[in-house]
Design a protein around this motif. Structure first.
Motif, PDB file in Angstrom:
ATOM      1  N   ILE A   1      47.432  40.749  46.344  1.00 24.16           N
ATOM      2  CA  ILE A   1      47.836  40.062  45.107  1.00 24.16           C
ATOM      3  C   ILE A   1      47.722  38.550  45.268  1.00 24.16           C
TER       4      ILE A   1
ATOM      5  N   TYR B   1      41.503  41.383  37.348  1.00 25.56           N
ATOM      6  CA  TYR B   1      42.725  41.845  36.683  1.00 25.56           C
ATOM      7  C   TYR B   1      43.015  43.310  36.997  1.00 25.56           C
TER       8      TYR B   1
ATOM      9  N   TYR C   1      45.078  36.449  43.026  1.00 22.78           N
ATOM     10  CA  TYR C   1      45.602  35.451  42.092  1.00 22.78           C
ATOM     11  C   TYR C   1      45.119  34.052  42.464  1.00 22.78           C
TER      12      TYR C   1
ATOM     13  N   LEU D   1      44.562  43.485  40.399  1.00 20.21           N
ATOM     14  CA  LEU D   1      45.957  43.051  40.349  1.00 20.21           C
ATOM     15  C   LEU D   1      46.853  44.106  39.717  1.00 20.21           C
TER      16      LEU D   1
ATOM     17  N   LEU E   1      41.776  33.778  40.828  1.00 21.82           N
ATOM     18  CA  LEU E   1      41.886  33.508  39.391  1.00 21.82           C
ATOM     19  C   LEU E   1      42.185  32.034  39.124  1.00 21.82           C
TER      20      LEU E   1
END
Length: 351
Positions: A325, A291, A329, A294, A332
């Motif tokens: 990014i 996080y 992501y 990001l 994640l």
């Protein structure tokens, strides 16, 4: 001793009487002697049990904890007895490498001391510890190959074999082991008590020194701190750090006292565990760092990229930030599949 004297006396009497009298009276004397021997044996057993029962506290290695070994284990635990016996079978010597034994040993002492604080007369609950170095025969009799083992032996009216009826405690994967162990003791024995933690003078002194140091720092660096905390970026950074901590689940780890890392069946490290209700420390840190990456990319894309001098630099930085990014992501989403296997979405299938 008394039994030996009686037997010797009977022998002397028989040696000094006539054979005729001996033959006439033997059928009368034999039952009397047999009854006396039975009564003496029963009395000795009762006396021995009462002696052990009354002197249990004096056998303690520390307050409330009795040191068990191969010589006294069966006498104290085997029965018959009218008390619960809470027993820790451990192996604290360094050569055994039992980290849980060393970790739970002080907790067991704390539970025993706490129980006796609320129940000074024991109320028929006693605590004992048997270390492998002094109880190897006991371990073999109990068929134990690992330690520690935390058992509670309930009262029994008969003499039971070693390792008879008992309740076994399953060690949970938590830091504060005395809490579930205390609940186990309350449930089995039916005796309520509170865990009385000793006062931590080191924490008090540490808190005093910390407060004093902060106070001195505020006085000495008053002007510099005022300028520092007036900056907008400082508050933005502090707020971002707190948001990342809470979003990643740091508070969950503190409240639940979760493990930092676990292993699978092949003793390989596991960094992410499945299910929404389970979490470990290392996955919290990995998610927080993801996080943070990001957030850095988004802030840089919004503030830094437009301020570059040339268009080629802007395009290059923007493209690089977008790639980071996308990859972060995708990571994640891949880890979210571990928490929820039915989640249907993903980006780059590289994790």
């Amino acid at each position: 001793m008394l039994l030996c004297v009686v037997i010797q006396g009977v022998t002397l009497i028989n040696a000094n009487i006539t054979p005729h009298w001996h033959q006439r009276k033997m059928h009368v004397l034999a039952p009397i002697v047999a009854l006396f021997l039975l009564a003496t044996t029963a009395f000795a057993q009762v006396f021995d049990a009462e002696f052990i029962r009354e002197n249990l506290p004096s056998l303690s290695r520390s307050k409330g904890v009795i040191r068990l070994n191969d010589q006294n284990f069966q006498k104290l635990v085997g029965g018959p007895r009218d008390y619960h016996f809470v027993v820790l079978l451990t192996a604290e010597a360094a050569q055994f490498g039992c980290h849980l034994c060393k970790e739970f040993g002080p907790s067991f002492d704390l539970l025993a001391a706490s129980y006796l604080t609320d129940h000074p007369d024991s109320d028929n609950v006693f605590f004992g510890i048997a270390d492998f170095s002094e109880s190897q025969a006991t371990y073999r009799g109990l068929d134990l190959t690992a330690a520690p083992n935390f058992w509670i032996f309930p009262p029994t009216e008969k003499n039971i074999p070693i390792g008879g009826e008992h309740y076994k405690f399953s060690f949970p994967q938590v830091d504060n082991l005395e809490v579930p162990a205390g609940n186990f003791i309350r449930e089995v024995t039916g005796k309520d008590f509170k865990i009385h933690y000793p006062f931590r003078w080191d924490k008090l002194f540490s808190a005093i020194l910390t407060i004093a140091g902060v106070g001195v720092g505020l006085v000495v660096f008053k002007k510099q701190l005022k300028v520092f905390f007036a900056k907008r970026n400082v508050w933005a950074a502090a707020t971002l750090v707190l948001i990342l901590m809470f979003v990643a689940g740091h508070m969950y780890n503190i409240i639940r006292k979760t493990q930092y890392i676990v292993a699978d069946g092949n003793n390989n490290p596991v960094y992410f565990v499945g299910g929404f209700s389970q979490q470990i420390g290392v996955e919290t840190q990995i998610i927080a760092l993801t996080y943070a990456l990001l957030a850095f990319c988004v802030i840089s894309l919004a503030l830094r990229a437009p301020s570059l001098n040339t268009g080629s630099k802007q395009v290059g930085v923007t493209l690089a930030l977008c790639i980071v990014i996308l990859v972060a992501y995708s990571f994640l989403l891949a880890k979210f599949h571990i928490k929820n296997g039915g989640y249907p979405y993903h980006l780059l299938n590289i994790f």
